[in-house]
Design a protein around this motif. Structure first.
Motif, PDB file in Angstrom:
ATOM      1  N   PRO A  25      62.295 -52.352 -83.333  1.00  0.00           N
ATOM      2  CA  PRO A  25      63.744 -52.258 -83.204  1.00  0.00           C
ATOM      3  C   PRO A  25      64.179 -51.307 -82.095  1.00  0.00           C
ATOM      4  CG  PRO A  25      63.082 -52.126 -85.502  1.00  0.00           C
ATOM      5  CD  PRO A  25      61.826 -52.126 -84.689  1.00  0.00           C
ATOM      6  N   ALA A  38      64.335 -52.909 -78.801  1.00  0.00           N
ATOM      7  CA  ALA A  38      65.219 -54.066 -78.690  1.00  0.00           C
ATOM      8  C   ALA A  38      66.630 -53.589 -78.373  1.00  0.00           C
ATOM      9  CB  ALA A  38      65.197 -54.843 -79.995  1.00  0.00           C
ATOM     10  N   ALA A  70      71.670 -55.580 -86.285  1.00  0.00           N
ATOM     11  CA  ALA A  70      71.402 -56.713 -87.185  1.00  0.00           C
ATOM     12  C   ALA A  70      70.334 -56.336 -88.204  1.00  0.00           C
ATOM     13  CB  ALA A  70      70.971 -57.930 -86.369  1.00  0.00           C
ATOM     14  N   ALA A  71      69.305 -55.624 -87.749  1.00  0.00           N
ATOM     15  CA  ALA A  71      68.245 -55.205 -88.679  1.00  0.00           C
ATOM     16  C   ALA A  71      68.812 -54.251 -89.721  1.00  0.00           C
ATOM     17  CB  ALA A  71      67.103 -54.541 -87.904  1.00  0.00           C
ATOM     18  N   ALA A 129      70.214 -55.946 -81.817  1.00  0.00           N
ATOM     19  CA  ALA A 129      69.102 -56.253 -82.723  1.00  0.00           C
ATOM     20  C   ALA A 129      68.947 -55.160 -83.766  1.00  0.00           C
ATOM     21  CB  ALA A 129      67.811 -56.422 -81.929  1.00  0.00           C
TER      22      ALA A 129
END
Ligand SMILES: [Fe+2]
Length: 441
Positions: free
Chosen positions: A27, A30, A37-38, A34
């Protein structure tokens, strides 16, 4: 509810876990979308697991080792407040400054904390207020992830990744802990009546063995992708010639051990294990109970309408023991005694990792954690992180045993080839089973 914990193994876990150097981008490497979202996905999964449970069920603590669901929901939230927001969000106002004392688990460097065995006595904040706490921290985290400048984002992203993996560990504990609490209720309520034990139901774990010749292997985490500090440094090990069972030990295997008097023969047991058998009155895995076919289980508790024979309490309630399913809820002591009974041994964690990497194992991930005979200790060259987060793994490296693989309650995306779980050898409320091995010097 909890559909992903029904009959199938999570698709990302079966049949192959990529080696650590082929893991997806972490993560923190990213883009911030991202990571956002995680964050949203992991936080939502916690709530999804809690959703079937009433307020009463979220407050109860059935033993000192287990924590209330409400506490898990609050503690995982405190983790982000303490280690991310207080550190990286200028001007962040804590939801309630008293919560640090209530919901710190074991981080001595983060300040004093409430006693673990008394977590079930906290009726206020209520379940609803803990929901508000989560929403407050979620909103602040969303803002921080979206608005942090590049330098700040680079600094906080790895800590958020730890927080998300931390919360996933607690998602598993939420289920093991509530299962233990529900098991105390004579009515034996089910967490999810549709839940079934996963697994590919291969042959007995007493059967086929697969060979690995003596050789040098590299184990441990290296390269990209998230891993806990205890999974590294990667290093080489000399593995003796080893045979390892592709299949997990099943309930049928375990019943053969019981019928042969395994729980009555002190010669099969480590001294501490035999003491645990005697002190706990162990005669079967945790949650097993004998039904005599007339609705009684020998302890005078009801089971009206149940057939006779061994039954096991699980997330779906009390069910007849399925002989072909993997045995679950056994301690290290029991696993060790069973291996001795079988004339074999438990694998070392190094043998497990090499065999899993080579694809020799069925049901290595997503069914039950598997006891190894490796003591939980530092890898060569291991150094704990500085500061309070260095307390995460390193300070527990004594008197516990390593478990490998992953279990049915392990959240999607949390399993890894190099993952080192650890528990005390007498503990059996986790989803713990075993496979056999043996080796030649
Ligand atoms: Fe924690």
């Amino acid at each position: 509810m909890n559909r992903h914990m029904t009959s199938h193994m999570p698709p990302h876990l079966a049949p192959h876990i990529p080696p650590s150097d082929a893991s997806p981008e972490p993560p923190h490497a990213a883009p911030r979308a991202a990571l956002g979202a995680a964050f949203a996905a992991v936080r939502a999964e916690t709530e999804r697991r809690a959703a079937p449970l009433s307020a009463e069920e979220q407050v109860i603590q059935s033993m000192p080792d287990a924590s209330p669901v409400k506490w898990h929901r609050a503690h995982t939230t405190w983790f982000f407040e303490q280690f991310v927001l207080a550190e990286y969000a200028p001007g962040y106002v804590p939801f309630d400054p008293r919560f640090g004392f209530l919901f710190n688990s074991y981080y001595v460097a983060a300040g004093p904390r409430h006693e673990r065995p008394k977590r079930g006595l906290i009726t206020r904040p209520s379940v609803a207020e803990v929901g508000d706490y989560r929403a407050h921290v979620d909103a602040a985290m969303r803002r921080l992830i979206a608005e942090a400048d590049a330098a700040l984002f680079a600094a906080l992203a790895p800590v958020v990744a730890i927080g998300l993996n931390h919360e996933q560990q607690h998602q598993e504990l939420m289920l093991t802990d509530i299962l233990h609490a529900l098991a105390q209720n004579p009515l034996l309520p089910a967490y999810d009546p549709d839940w079934t034990m996963p697994g590919t139901r291969r042959a007995s774990g007493m059967g086929e063995m697969r060979a690995m010749p003596e050789g040098l292997h590299r184990i441990g985490h290296a390269g990209a992708g998230f891993a806990y500090d205890n999974e590294g440094p990667a290093h080489r090990v000399l593995l003796p010639a080893t045979r390892i069972a592709p299949a997990l030990v099943t309930n049928a295997d375990w019943m053969a051990f019981m019928e042969a008097g395994g729980y009555q023969d002190p010669l099969l047991w480590l001294s501490e294990g035999w003491a645990a058998v005697e002190a706990g009155g162990w005669e079967a895995p945790l949650y097993w109970r004998w039904q005599d076919g007339r609705g009684q289980d020998g302890r005078g508790q009801g089971g009206r309408g149940q057939d006779g024979g061994w039954h096991a309490f699980g997330l779906a309630g009390l069910k007849p023991v399925d002989p072909q399913a993997p045995v679950c809820h056994v301690s290290y002591y029991e696993a060790d005694a069973f291996a001795r009974f079988a004339g074999r041994a438990l694998p070392t964690e190094q043998a497990f990792e090499v065999a899993a990497h080579q694809g020799l194992l069925d049901d290595a991930f997503g069914v039950v954690w598997q006891w190894t005979r490796s003591a939980y200790a530092a890898y060569p060259g291991y150094r704990a992180e500085p500061g309070a987060l260095g307390e995460y793994n390193g300070k527990f490296m004594v008197n516990q045993m390593v478990l490998r693989g992953a279990a049915l309650a392990t959240p999607d995306g949390h399993a890894r080839l190099t993952y080192r779980n650890f528990f005390h050898p007498h503990q059996r409320w986790q989803f713990t089973g075993l496979r056999l091995a043996d080796e030649t010097a």
